[in-house]
Design a protein around this motif. Structure first.
Motif, short mmCIF file in Angstrom:
data_model
loop_
_atom_site.label_atom_id
_atom_site.label_comp_id
_atom_site.label_asym_id
_atom_site.label_seq_id
_atom_site.Cartn_x
_atom_site.Cartn_y
_atom_site.Cartn_z
N LEU A 193 0.81 -1.13 0.23
CA LEU A 193 0.03 0.00 0.02
C LEU A 193 0.79 1.31 -0.05
CD1 LEU A 193 -2.93 -1.26 2.48
CD2 LEU A 193 -2.94 -0.90 -0.31
N LYS A 194 1.58 1.42 -1.02
CA LYS A 194 2.58 2.60 -1.09
C LYS A 194 1.79 3.84 -1.24
CE LYS A 194 6.68 -0.03 -2.09
NZ LYS A 194 6.03 -1.38 -1.47
N ILE A 195 0.49 3.73 -1.50
CA ILE A 195 -0.11 5.02 -1.64
C ILE A 195 -0.24 6.05 -0.31
CG2 ILE A 195 -2.49 4.07 -0.90
CD1 ILE A 195 -3.56 5.80 -3.24
N THR A 196 0.13 5.13 0.66
CA THR A 196 0.09 5.58 2.10
C THR A 196 1.32 6.83 2.15
OG1 THR A 196 -0.40 3.54 3.08
CG2 THR A 196 0.53 5.08 4.57
N THR A 253 1.89 9.24 0.39
CA THR A 253 1.56 10.50 -0.12
C THR A 253 0.24 11.00 0.29
OG1 THR A 253 0.87 9.46 -2.19
CG2 THR A 253 2.95 10.53 -2.36
N ASN A 254 -0.20 9.85 1.34
CA ASN A 254 -1.64 10.24 2.01
C ASN A 254 -1.34 9.89 3.51
OD1 ASN A 254 -3.37 10.92 -0.42
ND2 ASN A 254 -2.06 9.14 -1.08
N LYS A 255 -0.13 10.34 4.14
CA LYS A 255 -0.13 9.96 5.50
C LYS A 255 -1.02 10.18 6.46
CE LYS A 255 4.30 8.92 6.80
NZ LYS A 255 5.63 8.75 7.05
N ASP A 256 -1.57 11.36 6.44
CA ASP A 256 -2.43 11.75 7.54
C ASP A 256 -3.90 11.28 7.27
OD1 ASP A 256 -0.72 13.40 8.74
OD2 ASP A 256 -1.29 15.19 7.99
N THR A 257 -4.33 11.09 5.94
CA THR A 257 -5.24 10.22 5.61
C THR A 257 -5.59 8.96 6.20
OG1 THR A 257 -5.81 11.82 3.71
CG2 THR A 257 -7.11 10.07 3.63
N VAL A 258 -4.44 8.17 5.68
CA VAL A 258 -4.48 6.79 5.94
C VAL A 258 -4.19 6.45 7.60
CG1 VAL A 258 -3.07 4.70 5.65
CG2 VAL A 258 -3.39 6.25 3.65
#
Length: 228
Positions: free
Chosen positions: A107-110, A112-117
């Motif tokens: 889940l490398k999308i994490t 660039t979206n650390k707060d959301t994840v």
């Protein structure tokens, strides 16, 4: 006629590899014996095509079918708000450490979206279900061990329900990585943590097994072991 995903997996299955894989993953009996590089290649192909249809209709009869779905979710290129529901739908399908850990690292999308994840993970970390918690913990150790998150991360590890084996092991693993990356903060945490003896001692063991910890430090860590 086009071959189905299941037919392709069955064609790739190897009996010797099935026995090897099944021995590493207790309590499951649906392993075909397909090597991971084959699964990754297939997942990348699916992710470039109509991945939405695939995920909506994917079967979960075999271990590899579930693993493949997790890999596809990791490879898809889409907005985080579209991806999160697919992650949420997948989490209940995890019933072993292998699928869980492979899914998380993909889940490398994490990044660039650390707060959301991070916010998305909180209900899983507060769960009482073994693999929901392990999912949350492994996500933390894969993507959140840095100076911005370390204090919040350690508090969460201290608060998780550690009544199940695979959660204890994940928490110990996470703490060992915390120590390797941020030793002073993690040392202070270990001195005041509320970890159970098994998880605490297992974390120390994993720290001493790291090639990134020097011999003198390993000696000091071993001396911190709790005697039962």
């Amino acid at each position: 006629m086009d071959i189905t995903v299941k037919e392709q997996l069955l064609a790739w299955a190897e009996e010797d590899y099935r026995k090897f894989s099944a021995a590493l993953i207790p309590n499951i009996n649906n392993v075909l014996g397909v090597r991971l590089p084959y699964l990754r290649k297939l997942a990348k192909t699916i992710a470039k095509g109509d991945w939405r249809q695939f995920l909506e209709n994917a079967e979960s009869e075999y271990f590899e079918e579930v693993m493949l779905q997790g890999m596809v979710i990791g490879y898809i290129q889409a907005d985080i708000e579209e991806v999160l529901p697919y992650i949420a739908d997948f989490v209940p399908k995890m019933d072993n450490w292998s699928v869980c850990d492979s899914f998380c690292i993909g889940l490398k999308i994490t990044k660039t979206n650390k707060d959301t994840v991070w916010n998305f993970l909180q209900p899983y970390l507060a769960s009482d279900k073994e693999y929901e918690i392990r999912f949350g913990v492994v996500m933390l150790l894969d993507f959140y061990i840095d100076e911005d998150y370390i204090h919040r991360l350690l508090r969460l590890l201290d608060q998780t329900d550690r009544s199940s084996y695979y959660v204890k092991m994940a928490v110990a693993w996470a703490i060992s990585i915390c120590y390797v990356k941020l030793p002073e903060i993690t040392q202070a945490y270990l001195a005041s943590s509320s970890l159970d003896d098994f998880t605490y001692n297992k974390a120390l063991q994993k720290i001493t097994e790291s090639y990134r910890v020097d011999p003198e430090t390993k000696t000091r860590i071993r001396a911190m072991k709790r005697k039962r």
